[in-house]
Design an enzyme around this catalytic site. Structure first.
Site, PDB file in Angstrom:
ATOM      1  N   HIS A  53     -52.956  28.400  59.538  1.00 55.73           N
ATOM      2  CA  HIS A  53     -53.356  29.210  58.388  1.00 55.73           C
ATOM      3  C   HIS A  53     -54.054  28.355  57.337  1.00 55.73           C
ATOM      4  CE1 HIS A  53     -50.286  32.604  59.420  1.00 55.73           C
ATOM      5  NE2 HIS A  53     -51.454  32.759  60.012  1.00 55.73           N
ATOM      6  N   HIS A 101     -48.386  29.615  65.591  1.00 55.12           N
ATOM      7  CA  HIS A 101     -47.307  30.487  65.130  1.00 55.12           C
ATOM      8  C   HIS A 101     -46.575  31.189  66.267  1.00 55.12           C
ATOM      9  CE1 HIS A 101     -50.645  30.306  62.149  1.00 55.12           C
ATOM     10  NE2 HIS A 101     -49.644  29.856  61.422  1.00 55.12           N
ATOM     11  N   CYS A 109     -46.312  25.828  68.102  1.00 52.47           N
ATOM     12  CA  CYS A 109     -45.575  24.647  67.642  1.00 52.47           C
ATOM     13  C   CYS A 109     -44.257  24.557  68.397  1.00 52.47           C
ATOM     14  CB  CYS A 109     -45.313  24.755  66.142  1.00 52.47           C
ATOM     15  SG  CYS A 109     -44.246  23.434  65.507  1.00 52.47           S
ATOM     16  N   HIS A 149     -45.597  38.457  59.250  1.00 54.66           N
ATOM     17  CA  HIS A 149     -46.063  37.101  59.544  1.00 54.66           C
ATOM     18  C   HIS A 149     -46.122  36.913  61.059  1.00 54.66           C
ATOM     19  CE1 HIS A 149     -46.111  32.693  59.809  1.00 54.66           C
ATOM     20  NE2 HIS A 149     -46.589  32.704  58.577  1.00 54.66           N
ATOM     21  N   GLU A 196     -45.573  34.435  63.030  1.00 58.67           N
ATOM     22  CA  GLU A 196     -44.423  33.774  63.645  1.00 58.67           C
ATOM     23  C   GLU A 196     -43.269  34.755  63.815  1.00 58.67           C
ATOM     24  OE1 GLU A 196     -40.974  30.525  62.569  1.00 58.67           O
ATOM     25  OE2 GLU A 196     -42.969  30.173  61.710  1.00 58.67           O
ATOM     26  N   THR A 241     -39.612  29.377  60.441  1.00 54.23           N
ATOM     27  CA  THR A 241     -39.604  27.923  60.220  1.00 54.23           C
ATOM     28  C   THR A 241     -40.176  27.507  58.875  1.00 54.23           C
ATOM     29  OG1 THR A 241     -41.784  27.624  61.250  1.00 54.23           O
ATOM     30  CG2 THR A 241     -39.840  27.483  62.696  1.00 54.23           C
ATOM     31  N   SER A 282     -50.902  31.016  54.203  1.00 56.76           N
ATOM     32  CA  SER A 282     -50.037  29.918  54.649  1.00 56.76           C
ATOM     33  C   SER A 282     -48.661  30.080  54.017  1.00 56.76           C
ATOM     34  CB  SER A 282     -50.643  28.569  54.260  1.00 56.76           C
ATOM     35  OG  SER A 282     -49.696  27.528  54.395  1.00 56.76           O
ATOM     36  N   SER A 283     -47.682  30.451  54.820  1.00 57.74           N
ATOM     37  CA  SER A 283     -46.344  30.715  54.297  1.00 57.74           C
ATOM     38  C   SER A 283     -45.761  29.499  53.596  1.00 57.74           C
ATOM     39  CB  SER A 283     -45.412  31.156  55.434  1.00 57.74           C
ATOM     40  OG  SER A 283     -44.093  31.320  54.963  1.00 57.74           O
ATOM     41  N   SER A 312     -50.555  22.993  56.648  1.00 57.22           N
ATOM     42  CA  SER A 312     -51.774  23.321  57.395  1.00 57.22           C
ATOM     43  C   SER A 312     -53.049  22.916  56.655  1.00 57.22           C
ATOM     44  CB  SER A 312     -51.814  24.822  57.714  1.00 57.22           C
ATOM     45  OG  SER A 312     -51.565  25.588  56.550  1.00 57.22           O
TER      46      SER A 312
END
Length: 333
Positions: free
Chosen positions: A56, A89, A111, A139, A141, A179, A237-238, A281
């Site tokens: 992201h 993700h 990941c 999201h 992920e 995560t 980007s979380s 990221s």
């Protein structure tokens, strides 16, 4: 953008301090994901399709697109039998099945720490648990993790969400987390989970990854001295957004910026000390550009504050390592 000399000066010729939090920028999972796309382009040639953004970050995606990566939202945009990379993700089993059905040549950029959570979801569901996933709806992920055992999982984001949970089947309850969550907020949610479900089963190790934890701890180490925090990262980007929220919860103004040109002179008015970090990221070069840009508003002194040294490394998928070996063998024969 206003001229750099028109505002934002520290005043009276004083240097502005920049507290550079470390660790910051790329983590091992992001580096691996980017390297996967780069190696796929080098070994197989363009185009290489990538489902969703590989990581992201706008700058990373734009640079890879210029080199021949084609980013798509879903697999129906990918031609049959083409090479497609799954983003860092992760994806659900349904996406993997669709790729198999279409005969796509898949390179998995998930990941390894996200893959660990997927494996835990499968294991917990297989032993009969109801699995509570702490994360943010929508999201990528989270969508991938929920897809591992949708009939056995419930998603919560806040402590209030936990209080509203009702499971009538008497199954054991366990939990997992996204995560890239805020460590402090997640701890509060988990505390409420433990209160509501005294027999709650926990993952064998924290699911919030080392990089997220380190970047939050590094920022916490400079927040108290900062009058403004700048976080380099993209809006989707979380882990970057969590850094902004962390600063604001501590009472320090914070801004999320994609690049140096996003800095507004009015943010800097009267500010003598700036905390600077970057999400996992965000490329390190962007941080350097931000420091340079800040220098255009007046003299700056950079103070590096590193709380930990990261040495984690993840290997490329075996399919790319094999392609590289074959290319090397062919060139030497």
């Amino acid at each position: 953008m206003a001229d750099a000399n028109s505002g934002g000066h520290a005043g009276d010729g004083d240097e502005r301090r920049v507290l550079l939090a470390g660790p910051r920028s790329f983590c091992a999972g992001v580096e691996r994901a980017i390297d996967i796309v780069e190696q796929a382009l080098e070994q197989r040639g363009a185009p290489v399709y990538v489902r969703k953004q590989i990581v992201h970050n706008v700058t990373v995606v734009d640079e890879l697109a210029e080199r021949g990566a084609v980013f798509v939202e879903e697999l129906d945009e990918v031609p049959d039998h083409a090479t497609v990379v799954f983003s860092a993700h992760g994806v659900s089993p349904a996406v993997r099945r669709e790729a198999d059905r279409r005969g796509l040549d898949v390179i998995d950029g998930t990941c390894p720490l996200v893959a660990k959570v997927h494996a835990e979801a499968r294991r917990f569901a297989a032993r009969g648990d109801t699995v509570v996933l702490v994360g943010h709806a929508g999201h990528e992920e989270v969508e991938g993790t929920l897809g591992e055992a949708p009939e056995s999982m419930a998603l919560v984001s806040t402590a209030d969400d936990v209080r509203e949970l009702e499971f009538a089947d008497g199954r054991p309850v366990s939990y997992l987390t996204q995560t890239t969550l805020a460590v402090d907020e997640t701890a509060e949610v988990v505390d409420v989970l433990r209160e509501k479900f005294p027999q709650l089963k926990e993952p064998p190790s924290d699911d919030i990854c080392y990089a997220t934890t380190n970047r939050q701890a590094a920022l916490e180490a400079v927040i108290d001295e900062s009058e403004l925090v700048l976080v380099v990262g993209s809006e989707n980007s979380s882990n970057s957004v969590r850094l902004v929220e962390l600063s604001r919860r501590a009472g320090v103004p914070a801004e999320l910026i994609d690049r140096a040109d996003d800095i507004r002179p009015e943010w800097l008015e009267g500010v003598r000390t700036i905390g600077l970090t970057a999400g996992a990221s965000a490329p390190p070069a962007l941080v350097t550009e931000v420091v340079t840009r800040l220098g255009e508003f007046g003299p700056v002194h950079v103070d590096e504050r590193e709380i930990a040294r990261e040495t984690v490394f993840f290997e490329l998928p075996s399919v790319l390592r094999g392609d590289a070996r074959r290319a090397t063998d062919g060139s030497s024969s």
